[in-house]
Design a protein around this motif. Structure first.
Motif, short mmCIF file in Angstrom:
data_model
loop_
_atom_site.label_atom_id
_atom_site.label_comp_id
_atom_site.label_asym_id
_atom_site.label_seq_id
_atom_site.Cartn_x
_atom_site.Cartn_y
_atom_site.Cartn_z
N ILE A 81 2.26 5.74 8.62
CA ILE A 81 0.86 6.47 9.16
C ILE A 81 -0.28 5.74 8.56
O ILE A 81 -1.49 5.50 9.24
CB ILE A 81 0.69 7.74 9.24
CG1 ILE A 81 2.03 8.36 10.04
CG2 ILE A 81 -0.37 8.56 9.30
CD1 ILE A 81 2.28 10.07 10.20
N GLY A 82 -0.21 5.74 7.18
CA GLY A 82 -1.48 5.02 6.39
C GLY A 82 -1.80 3.69 6.82
O GLY A 82 -2.84 3.45 7.23
N ALA A 83 -0.74 2.97 7.18
CA ALA A 83 -1.06 1.46 7.51
C ALA A 83 -1.88 1.60 8.96
O ALA A 83 -2.63 0.40 9.15
CB ALA A 83 0.10 0.80 7.57
N MET A 84 -1.11 2.35 9.92
CA MET A 84 -1.49 2.31 11.24
C MET A 84 -3.35 2.66 11.14
O MET A 84 -4.09 1.86 11.71
CB MET A 84 -0.93 3.21 11.98
CG MET A 84 0.37 2.91 12.62
SD MET A 84 0.83 4.21 13.61
CE MET A 84 2.74 4.58 12.82
N LEU A 85 -3.32 3.64 10.30
CA LEU A 85 -4.92 4.25 10.47
C LEU A 85 -5.66 3.39 9.94
O LEU A 85 -6.82 3.24 10.25
CB LEU A 85 -4.90 5.64 9.71
CG LEU A 85 -4.15 6.72 10.26
CD1 LEU A 85 -4.30 8.22 9.55
CD2 LEU A 85 -4.44 7.08 11.77
N ILE A 86 -5.33 2.55 8.84
CA ILE A 86 -6.30 1.77 7.91
C ILE A 86 -6.54 0.36 8.83
O ILE A 86 -7.57 0.03 9.07
CB ILE A 86 -5.83 1.45 6.65
CG1 ILE A 86 -5.79 2.58 5.67
CG2 ILE A 86 -6.59 0.28 5.91
CD1 ILE A 86 -5.15 2.54 4.54
N ASN A 135 9.56 6.57 5.04
CA ASN A 135 8.56 5.25 5.72
C ASN A 135 7.51 5.79 6.62
O ASN A 135 6.64 5.07 6.67
CB ASN A 135 9.56 4.30 6.65
CG ASN A 135 10.29 3.43 5.63
OD1 ASN A 135 10.00 2.52 4.93
ND2 ASN A 135 11.56 3.85 5.57
N LEU A 136 7.69 6.99 6.77
CA LEU A 136 6.50 7.70 7.67
C LEU A 136 5.21 7.67 6.95
O LEU A 136 4.21 7.27 7.52
CB LEU A 136 6.91 9.19 7.72
CG LEU A 136 5.99 9.98 9.08
CD1 LEU A 136 5.96 9.01 10.18
CD2 LEU A 136 6.48 11.36 9.00
N THR A 137 5.17 8.10 5.86
CA THR A 137 3.65 7.89 5.00
C THR A 137 3.17 6.68 5.03
O THR A 137 2.03 6.41 5.54
CB THR A 137 3.92 8.56 3.75
OG1 THR A 137 4.45 10.15 3.82
CG2 THR A 137 2.38 8.92 3.11
N PRO A 138 3.74 5.51 4.58
CA PRO A 138 3.18 4.47 4.54
C PRO A 138 2.86 3.95 6.10
O PRO A 138 1.97 3.35 6.16
CB PRO A 138 4.38 3.64 3.98
CG PRO A 138 4.98 4.38 3.38
CD PRO A 138 4.98 5.76 4.00
N ALA A 173 -3.16 -3.82 7.06
CA ALA A 173 -3.87 -2.70 6.45
C ALA A 173 -4.69 -3.37 5.17
O ALA A 173 -5.82 -2.99 4.77
CB ALA A 173 -3.11 -1.69 6.32
N ALA A 174 -3.83 -4.07 4.39
CA ALA A 174 -4.27 -4.74 3.17
C ALA A 174 -5.35 -5.58 3.68
O ALA A 174 -6.50 -5.54 2.90
CB ALA A 174 -3.26 -5.24 2.45
N TYR A 175 -5.29 -6.42 4.22
CA TYR A 175 -6.39 -7.43 4.81
C TYR A 175 -7.72 -6.72 5.31
O TYR A 175 -8.60 -6.97 5.00
CB TYR A 175 -5.81 -7.98 6.04
CG TYR A 175 -6.94 -9.40 6.34
CD1 TYR A 175 -7.12 -10.32 5.57
CD2 TYR A 175 -7.46 -9.42 7.83
CE1 TYR A 175 -8.09 -11.21 5.80
CE2 TYR A 175 -8.53 -10.41 8.11
CZ TYR A 175 -8.77 -11.35 7.05
OH TYR A 175 -9.53 -12.46 7.47
N THR A 176 -7.51 -5.44 6.12
CA THR A 176 -8.74 -4.61 6.39
C THR A 176 -9.20 -3.98 5.20
O THR A 176 -10.33 -3.93 5.35
CB THR A 176 -8.26 -3.55 7.25
OG1 THR A 176 -7.65 -4.25 8.52
CG2 THR A 176 -9.15 -2.62 8.02
N ALA A 177 -8.55 -3.69 4.26
CA ALA A 177 -9.12 -2.95 3.05
C ALA A 177 -9.69 -3.98 2.24
O ALA A 177 -10.87 -3.74 1.98
CB ALA A 177 -7.96 -2.18 2.34
#
Length: 148
Positions: free
Chosen positions: A80-85, A75-78, A138-142
């Motif tokens: 971190i990605g979600a946090m950054l986005i 779950n780490l990669t998703p 993150a999806a909403y931000t994108a």
């Protein structure tokens, strides 16, 4: 067309939450190593066999610690990605959710190691809800950045 990204002043919260995951991984490594040593499971075996774990509580604790660590890394990669986005538009929310996710992963590991699979549930739910919220943010931000 180039996109220029200006980071919000509060983006440091996102970075703190992200960096916390580095230390949570160290915690998992130490916990798993300690349980491996106590159980006597030798390398390169990733887990104690089911038969051994059913008879030896130390082997079961090792298997649980190992599985908690594996679940963290899955779950780490998703995360971190979600946090950054998400933090690009919602840094305080992303930092708080990321911190909650990290902290819940520590308690998830402790519960799982000491009490087996059933003892991971409460913090597993907290972790999952936090991560899902991060992913949706993150999806909403994108979408906002792509279409507005």
């Amino acid at each position: 067309m180039a996109i220029i990204v200006t980071l919000p002043n509060e983006y440091g919260y996102v970075l703190l939450a992200t960096v916390s995951t580095f230390f949570i991984n160290i915690f998992h490594s130490i916990n798993t190593g300690k349980q491996r040593k106590a159980s006597g499971v030798k390398y390169p075996a990733a887990y104690a066999s089911q038969e051994v774990a059913e008879k030896d509580p130390k082997a079961k604790a090792f298997n649980c610690a190992q599985r908690a660590h594996a679940n963290f890394t899955e779950n780490l990669t998703p995360a971190i990605g979600a946090m950054l986005i998400a933090g690009l538009k919602y840094p305080v929310l992303a930092g708080a959710l990321g911190g909650l996710w990290s902290l819940s992963r520590v308690f998830y590991a402790i519960g799982y190691t000491k009490g087996g699979p059933q003892a991971r549930t409460k913090f597993g739910i907290i972790s999952s809800v936090g991560l899902l919220t991060l992913k949706l943010t993150a999806a909403y931000t994108a979408v906002q950045m792509a279409f507005y």
